[in-house]
Design a protein around this motif. Structure first.
Motif, PDB file in Angstrom:
ATOM      1  N   UNK A  23       1.709  -4.208  10.637  1.00  0.00           N
ATOM      2  CA  UNK A  23       1.074  -4.159  12.068  1.00  0.00           C
ATOM      3  C   UNK A  23       1.418  -2.808  12.585  1.00  0.00           C
ATOM      4  N   UNK A  24       2.780  -2.436  12.456  1.00  0.00           N
ATOM      5  CA  UNK A  24       2.796  -1.082  13.153  1.00  0.00           C
ATOM      6  C   UNK A  24       2.468  -0.064  12.512  1.00  0.00           C
ATOM      7  N   UNK A  25       2.128   0.116  11.374  1.00  0.00           N
ATOM      8  CA  UNK A  25       1.417   1.133  10.599  1.00  0.00           C
ATOM      9  C   UNK A  25       0.154   1.266  11.011  1.00  0.00           C
ATOM     10  N   UNK A  26      -0.580   0.211  11.149  1.00  0.00           N
ATOM     11  CA  UNK A  26      -2.083   0.064  11.710  1.00  0.00           C
ATOM     12  C   UNK A  26      -2.399   0.485  12.928  1.00  0.00           C
ATOM     13  N   UNK A  27      -1.350   0.243  14.023  1.00  0.00           N
ATOM     14  CA  UNK A  27      -1.169   0.647  15.184  1.00  0.00           C
ATOM     15  C   UNK A  27      -1.155   2.138  15.460  1.00  0.00           C
ATOM     16  N   UNK A  28      -0.352   2.664  14.341  1.00  0.00           N
ATOM     17  CA  UNK A  28      -0.050   4.248  14.277  1.00  0.00           C
ATOM     18  C   UNK A  28      -1.073   4.870  13.600  1.00  0.00           C
ATOM     19  N   UNK A  29      -2.224   4.234  13.137  1.00  0.00           N
ATOM     20  CA  UNK A  29      -3.259   4.855  12.459  1.00  0.00           C
ATOM     21  C   UNK A  29      -3.019   5.097  11.164  1.00  0.00           C
ATOM     22  N   UNK A  30      -1.926   4.721  10.598  1.00  0.00           N
ATOM     23  CA  UNK A  30      -1.569   5.137   9.171  1.00  0.00           C
ATOM     24  C   UNK A  30      -2.027   4.278   8.116  1.00  0.00           C
ATOM     25  N   UNK A  31      -2.364   4.873   7.197  1.00  0.00           N
ATOM     26  CA  UNK A  31      -2.957   3.922   6.044  1.00  0.00           C
ATOM     27  C   UNK A  31      -1.735   3.582   4.883  1.00  0.00           C
ATOM     28  N   UNK A  32      -1.895   2.421   4.781  1.00  0.00           N
ATOM     29  CA  UNK A  32      -0.585   1.897   3.711  1.00  0.00           C
ATOM     30  C   UNK A  32      -1.077   2.684   2.337  1.00  0.00           C
ATOM     31  N   UNK A  33       0.371   2.487   1.526  1.00  0.00           N
ATOM     32  CA  UNK A  33       0.030   2.640   0.230  1.00  0.00           C
ATOM     33  C   UNK A  33      -0.608   1.580  -0.460  1.00  0.00           C
ATOM     34  N   UNK A  34      -1.283   1.739  -1.825  1.00  0.00           N
ATOM     35  CA  UNK A  34      -2.329   0.803  -2.243  1.00  0.00           C
ATOM     36  C   UNK A  34      -1.493  -0.118  -3.418  1.00  0.00           C
ATOM     37  N   UNK A  35      -0.707  -1.106  -3.009  1.00  0.00           N
ATOM     38  CA  UNK A  35       0.115  -1.757  -4.140  1.00  0.00           C
ATOM     39  C   UNK A  35      -0.781  -2.737  -4.866  1.00  0.00           C
ATOM     40  N   UNK A  36      -2.112  -2.878  -4.264  1.00  0.00           N
ATOM     41  CA  UNK A  36      -3.014  -4.069  -4.904  1.00  0.00           C
ATOM     42  C   UNK A  36      -4.138  -3.164  -5.713  1.00  0.00           C
ATOM     43  N   UNK A  37      -3.774  -1.631  -5.944  1.00  0.00           N
ATOM     44  CA  UNK A  37      -4.773  -0.878  -6.556  1.00  0.00           C
ATOM     45  C   UNK A  37      -5.016  -1.531  -8.208  1.00  0.00           C
ATOM     46  N   UNK A  38      -6.380  -1.594  -8.529  1.00  0.00           N
ATOM     47  CA  UNK A  38      -6.460  -2.231  -9.939  1.00  0.00           C
ATOM     48  C   UNK A  38      -6.646  -3.682  -9.935  1.00  0.00           C
ATOM     49  N   UNK A  39      -6.117  -4.350  -9.001  1.00  0.00           N
ATOM     50  CA  UNK A  39      -6.166  -5.789  -9.104  1.00  0.00           C
ATOM     51  C   UNK A  39      -7.726  -6.472  -8.199  1.00  0.00           C
ATOM     52  N   UNK A  40      -7.964  -7.355  -8.853  1.00  0.00           N
ATOM     53  CA  UNK A  40      -9.185  -7.963  -8.256  1.00  0.00           C
ATOM     54  C   UNK A  40      -9.084  -9.439  -7.406  1.00  0.00           C
ATOM     55  N   UNK A  60      -7.276  -7.063   1.813  1.00  0.00           N
ATOM     56  CA  UNK A  60      -7.244  -6.607   0.387  1.00  0.00           C
ATOM     57  C   UNK A  60      -7.770  -5.145   0.299  1.00  0.00           C
ATOM     58  N   UNK A  61      -8.842  -4.764   0.795  1.00  0.00           N
ATOM     59  CA  UNK A  61      -9.321  -3.624   0.745  1.00  0.00           C
ATOM     60  C   UNK A  61      -8.521  -2.380   1.255  1.00  0.00           C
ATOM     61  N   UNK A  62      -7.448  -2.622   2.292  1.00  0.00           N
ATOM     62  CA  UNK A  62      -6.587  -1.942   2.862  1.00  0.00           C
ATOM     63  C   UNK A  62      -5.418  -1.433   1.909  1.00  0.00           C
ATOM     64  N   UNK A  63      -5.109  -2.598   0.889  1.00  0.00           N
ATOM     65  CA  UNK A  63      -4.047  -2.502   0.011  1.00  0.00           C
ATOM     66  C   UNK A  63      -4.853  -2.051  -1.455  1.00  0.00           C
ATOM     67  N   UNK A  64      -6.098  -1.724  -1.447  1.00  0.00           N
ATOM     68  CA  UNK A  64      -6.520  -1.061  -2.628  1.00  0.00           C
ATOM     69  C   UNK A  64      -7.064  -1.735  -3.712  1.00  0.00           C
ATOM     70  N   UNK A  65      -7.323  -3.312  -3.299  1.00  0.00           N
ATOM     71  CA  UNK A  65      -7.853  -4.257  -4.224  1.00  0.00           C
ATOM     72  C   UNK A  65      -9.223  -4.203  -4.450  1.00  0.00           C
ATOM     73  N   UNK A  66      -9.601  -4.310  -5.461  1.00  0.00           N
ATOM     74  CA  UNK A  66     -11.374  -4.837  -5.676  1.00  0.00           C
ATOM     75  C   UNK A  66     -11.665  -6.327  -5.286  1.00  0.00           C
TER      76      UNK A  66
END
Ligand code: CP
Length: 302
Positions: A23-40, A60-66
């Motif tokens: 929540x704090x990183x979204x308010x700061x306009x930061x993009x999170x790392x993508x721990x769900x990258x490669x996951x569906x 899901x999209x913010x975390x890199x999931x398909x």
């Protein structure tokens, strides 16, 4: 994540802590790392939704999931395919996360027994809506600075509400004082055994409350039950500025949405940013769903 019932208070705190950082990183306009990258991630909503479906998809999209949201209205469910056959069909495509909303209580638990992937309950009948209770808890914790020893009034149609049930369990686990307020016809059977205060008097129910959580009249689940007239209901149970004076002066007003303005809550009060945290609840929905999916994926990765 099928419900709040099996969660330990420490697990609840772990989800809320991670969600808070999102929540704090979204308010700061930061993009999170993508721990769900490669996951569906597959979203299956057999019942209408705005907030839950959109926020699971964004999370899901913010975390890199398909992310794929099934259009259930145009799926083979309309040709008579059963819930279990639908789930097993999707399971054969090897998704990692399945997000499911269903009108029948227990349907998501049943489905989870038939698939290999992680399953998140996005609301099943009147049973549980765990991510709603978690986002409500995060909103309360951020607003009140703690999530224990608070007096919380949950008001309205308790009988048909999975939101009330999941909140009741979560807030009880975190050692809060919970009051249920509403007409006796909209209280669940066995409410006296729940170990919480129950009243049909708003003044009594709201007295010195830190949090006032209003619920929607769930007419779609009332089949045959007593349905009060909206005017009479608003007069006795609708939250307005006058009734809110019985709560603490700094009490916050919550509603999971969708709202019936002028039925369970006055529209002006719902929009009053000094008292209402309804938009913050929606904002926390994305953060909580990000945290829940990341922790589930992490646990499954081992
Ligand atoms: N609170 C909630 O579950 O809203 P939706 O039905 O719009 O998802």
């Amino acid at each position: 994540l099928l419900g709040i019932e099996p969660l330990h208070p420490l697990e609840i705190t772990e989800i809320l802590d991670l969600a808070d950082t999102y929540a704090e990183s979204a308010r700061a306009g930061e993009r999170p790392h993508r721990p769900l990258q490669g996951l569906t991630q597959v979203n299956m909503f057999f019942e209408n939704s705005t907030r839950t479906q959109a926020s699971f998809e964004i999370a899901g999209k913010r975390l890199g999931a398909d992310v794929m949201s099934m259009a259930m209205q145009t799926s083979s469910v309309k040709k008579g395919e059963t819930l279990i056959d639908t789930a097993m069909t999707l399971n054969a495509m090897r998704p990692d996360l399945l997000v499911v909303r269903h009108p029948q209580s227990g349907a998501v638990d049943l489905l989870a027994q038939k698939v290999d992937c992680a399953v998140l309950n996005a609301g099943d009948g009147r049973h549980e809506h765990p991510t709603q209770a978690l986002l409500d808890a995060l909103t309360i914790r951020r607003e009140k600075g703690r999530l224990h020893r608070l007096t919380i009034a949950i008001c309205g149609d308790i009988a048909h509400s999975r939101v009330a049930r999941s909140n009741l369990i979560l807030l009880g686990k975190m050692e809060n004082r919970v009051r249920l307020v509403g007409p006796p016809t909209l209280m669940p059977a066995g409410v006296a055994d729940l170990g919480v205060e129950v009243t049909d008097d708003m003044e009594e129910g709201l007295r010195d409350a830190d949090v006032v959580m209003m619920l929607r009249l769930q007419r779609e689940r009332m089949d045959g039950a007593f349905i009060p007239s909206e005017r009479e209901y608003y007069h006795r149970f609708g939250l307005d500025a006058a009734k809110l004076t019985h709560a603490k002066p700094d009490a916050i007003v919550m509603h999971p949405g969708p709202m019936n303005r002028g039925v369970e809550i006055d529209g002006t009060l719902a929009d009053d940013i000094n008292r209402s945290v309804i938009q913050e609840q929606v904002e926390m929905g994305v953060a909580v769903r990000m945290a829940a999916m990341e922790l589930l994926a992490r646990n499954r990765a081992g």
